[in-house]
Design an enzyme around this catalytic site. Structure first.
Site, PDB file in Angstrom:
ATOM      1  N   ASP A  67       0.811  -1.218   0.000  1.00 30.98           N
ATOM      2  CA  ASP A  67       0.000   0.000   0.000  1.00 30.98           C
ATOM      3  C   ASP A  67       0.846   1.270   0.000  1.00 30.98           C
ATOM      4  OD1 ASP A  67       0.937  -0.487   2.566  1.00 30.98           O
ATOM      5  OD2 ASP A  67      -1.038  -0.844   3.424  1.00 30.98           O
ATOM      6  N   ASN A 136      -7.761  -3.128  14.272  1.00 29.58           N
ATOM      7  CA  ASN A 136      -9.141  -3.449  13.876  1.00 29.58           C
ATOM      8  C   ASN A 136      -9.190  -4.632  12.903  1.00 29.58           C
ATOM      9  OD1 ASN A 136      -8.133  -2.365  11.548  1.00 29.58           O
ATOM     10  ND2 ASN A 136      -9.557  -0.641  11.414  1.00 29.58           N
ATOM     11  N   HIS A 138      -7.346  -4.973  10.150  1.00 29.91           N
ATOM     12  CA  HIS A 138      -7.072  -4.694   8.732  1.00 29.91           C
ATOM     13  C   HIS A 138      -5.768  -5.353   8.275  1.00 29.91           C
ATOM     14  CE1 HIS A 138      -4.907  -0.674   9.858  1.00 29.91           C
ATOM     15  NE2 HIS A 138      -3.991  -1.544   9.533  1.00 29.91           N
ATOM     16  N   GLU A 143      -9.771  -2.145   5.311  1.00 37.65           N
ATOM     17  CA  GLU A 143     -10.412  -1.893   6.599  1.00 37.65           C
ATOM     18  C   GLU A 143     -11.661  -2.762   6.750  1.00 37.65           C
ATOM     19  OE1 GLU A 143      -8.845  -0.101   8.605  1.00 37.65           O
ATOM     20  OE2 GLU A 143      -8.071   1.752   7.737  1.00 37.65           O
TER      21      GLU A 143
HETATM   22  C1  F6R Z   1       1.146  -1.351   6.105  1.00 38.27           C
HETATM   23  C2  F6R Z   1       0.148  -2.349   6.365  1.00 38.27           C
HETATM   24  C3  F6R Z   1      -0.711  -2.271   7.583  1.00 38.27           C
HETATM   25  C4  F6R Z   1       0.088  -2.579   8.856  1.00 38.27           C
HETATM   26  C5  F6R Z   1      -0.812  -2.515  10.079  1.00 38.27           C
HETATM   27  C6  F6R Z   1      -0.050  -2.764  11.360  1.00 38.27           C
HETATM   28  O1  F6R Z   1       1.806  -1.622   4.892  1.00 38.27           O
HETATM   29  O2  F6R Z   1       0.017  -3.247   5.605  1.00 38.27           O
HETATM   30  O3  F6R Z   1      -1.778  -3.171   7.453  1.00 38.27           O
HETATM   31  O4  F6R Z   1       0.635  -3.850   8.742  1.00 38.27           O
HETATM   32  O5  F6R Z   1      -1.426  -1.256  10.159  1.00 38.27           O
HETATM   33  O6  F6R Z   1       0.837  -1.706  11.549  1.00 38.27           O
HETATM   34  P1  F6R Z   1       1.920  -1.733  12.709  1.00 38.27           P
HETATM   35  O7  F6R Z   1       2.879  -2.799  12.371  1.00 38.27           O
HETATM   36  O8  F6R Z   1       2.539  -0.374  12.692  1.00 38.27           O
HETATM   37  O9  F6R Z   1       1.189  -2.011  13.984  1.00 38.27           O
END
Ligand code: F6R
Length: 243
Positions: A67, A136, A138, A143
């Site tokens: 992303d 959450n 995701h 989401e």
């Molecule tokens: C970012 C991504 C997100 C993160 C998720 C957890 O490329 O894919 O889904 O993996 O938001 O983020 P952290 O590791 O910062 O808790």
């Protein structure tokens, strides 16, 4: 789903790096799907250390990130492209031409997403997809929703994701409100999936991912249907799982 319990973040990072390293040893021209966020940083550091020692070779590897924020160019310091360089690509022997991140600078969301779908498909989809998980549930920026998403698409970030990501910006107002993300279907095309999670604030999401119903309200729950998915999580992240 295979669940691997680790003592702490360092142990999680080393075990995840071991799996990625094995993938690259067995298939030097591996296609890797990569994630940003805090969780995989330790994994990237470990891989960089092994690469510096000559134990891991990324010279034939290509990467496709999940992303990117919409509206940020590749050299913007808050972009995921910049993040990947700073935390990984600048420390390994990868050819930057073989690294790919959705083009956040392209305001034409349909064109940007179609182009990314095309290049991921042309690459044959990842041999291994590394994922973190949001509080959450995701994955990527997919989401909670009433349906699972398919290909790369533009998303409006939820308040919980904006709040979680604001720690990386000077103020919450600076966090972009939209992103381009690979869809859940594209993620499921990867031949193997490796999810890393640590800390107690991920415990509810990890439980829902591994033991809850397969429900787009927890996008990560679809991974229960993948035939080769490994979750590497520390004690705290697994603390609510019935293990
Ligand atoms: C970012 C991504 C997100 C993160 C998720 C957890 O490329 O894919 O889904 O993996 O938001 O983020 P952290 O590791 O910062 O808790």
């Amino acid at each position: 789903m295979r669940i691997v319990r680790t003592t702490d973040y360092k142990d999680m990072s080393r075990k995840a790096a071991n799996i990625i390293s094995a993938q690259v040893i067995l298939k030097p021209d591996s296609v890797l799907g990569l994630a940003t966020g805090s969780t995989p940083i330790g994994t990237y550091r470990q891989l960089a250390e092994w690469c510096a020692k000559g134990d891991c070779d990324f010279s034939h590897v290509s990467t496709y990130n999940l992303d990117e924020y919409r509206g940020l160019s590749h050299d913007h310091v808050q972009s995921y492209h910049y993040f990947m360089r700073k935390n990984f690509f600048d420390h390994i022997n990868i050819d930057l031409a073989n690294t790919h991140v959705p083009d956040g600078a392209n305001p034409d969301s349909d064109a940007a997403c179609a182009e990314y779908d095309r290049i991921v498909a042309d690459a044959g989809y990842p041999d291994l997809q590394l994922l973190g998980i949001g509080r959450n549930g995701h994955i990527g920026f997919n989401e909670p929703d009433s349906v699972f998403s398919k290909g790369t698409h533009m998303v409006n970030l939820t308040q919980s994701t904006i709040d979680a990501n604001s720690r990386l910006f000077d103020s919450p107002d600076e966090v972009p409100r939209q992103a381009y993300t690979m869809g859940v279907q594209t993620i499921m095309y990867a031949r193997s999936i490796l999810v890393v999670a640590n800390g107690k604030d991920k415990a509810d999401a990890v439980r829902a991912m591994c033991f809850g119903p397969v429900d787009p309200q927890c996008p990560a729950s679809i991974l229960q249907l993948h035939t080769n998915c490994t979750v590497i999580a520390d004690e705290a992240a697994l603390s609510k799982c019935p293990l």
